[in-house]
Design an enzyme around this catalytic site. Sequence first.
Site, mmCIF file in Angstrom:
data_model
loop_
_atom_site.group_PDB
_atom_site.id
_atom_site.type_symbol
_atom_site.label_atom_id
_atom_site.label_comp_id
_atom_site.label_asym_id
_atom_site.label_seq_id
_atom_site.Cartn_x
_atom_site.Cartn_y
_atom_site.Cartn_z
ATOM 1 N N SER A 166 0.801 -1.225 0.000
ATOM 2 C CA SER A 166 0.000 0.000 0.000
ATOM 3 C C SER A 166 0.835 1.277 0.000
ATOM 4 C CB SER A 166 -0.966 0.021 1.178
ATOM 5 O OG SER A 166 -0.284 0.248 2.381
ATOM 6 N N LYS B 61 0.887 4.482 6.661
ATOM 7 C CA LYS B 61 0.198 5.328 5.677
ATOM 8 C C LYS B 61 0.762 6.741 5.762
ATOM 9 C CE LYS B 61 -2.856 2.046 4.794
ATOM 10 N NZ LYS B 61 -2.640 1.159 3.702
#
Length: 175
Positions: free
Chosen positions: A40, A78
Amino acid sequence: MNPVIKEDLISWMKTLLLALLIAFICRQFIFSPMTVKGESMSPTFEENNWIFVSKTSTIDRFDMVVFHAPEENEKYVKRVIGVPGDEIEMKDDFFYVNGQAFEEPYVKREYRLMVNTITADFTLNELTGKQTVPEGYYFVLGDNRQKSYDSREFGFIEEESLIGEVKFKIYPLNE
């Protein structure tokens, strides 16, 4: 046992215990090494990259953070896209914060050849029902927008769920 040897042995044991105590305190409260899992955050981080996370940093927009996943017993890495008070919008693959457009050089642009948009259009209000990021919360996205499970799906992350800011990475020894 010779008193000199006994004294040296006790001195070494004290030194070793002090070193272990310092290492434990540093890992618990100051920094922590972690391993990246998943894709990700590609290309910024790849599977099995080692990262060091500062547990004492102030978090700002565009910082990369590690936090406890909202729905799983895992940790996610993230990028912070929205801090408290921010109004966020994605339009035509351009990211806007409080009406100002920002470049995102960390997002994989090579996907542009395969898809019309890398990140689908959205407003914070459409995703969360809120106009701005609330106090005590952050809005996070993965750099690999096509393969990231992030705030677009699970909403804001609480400040209390943050472990810290990623300060640097070390490539695995087997690469």
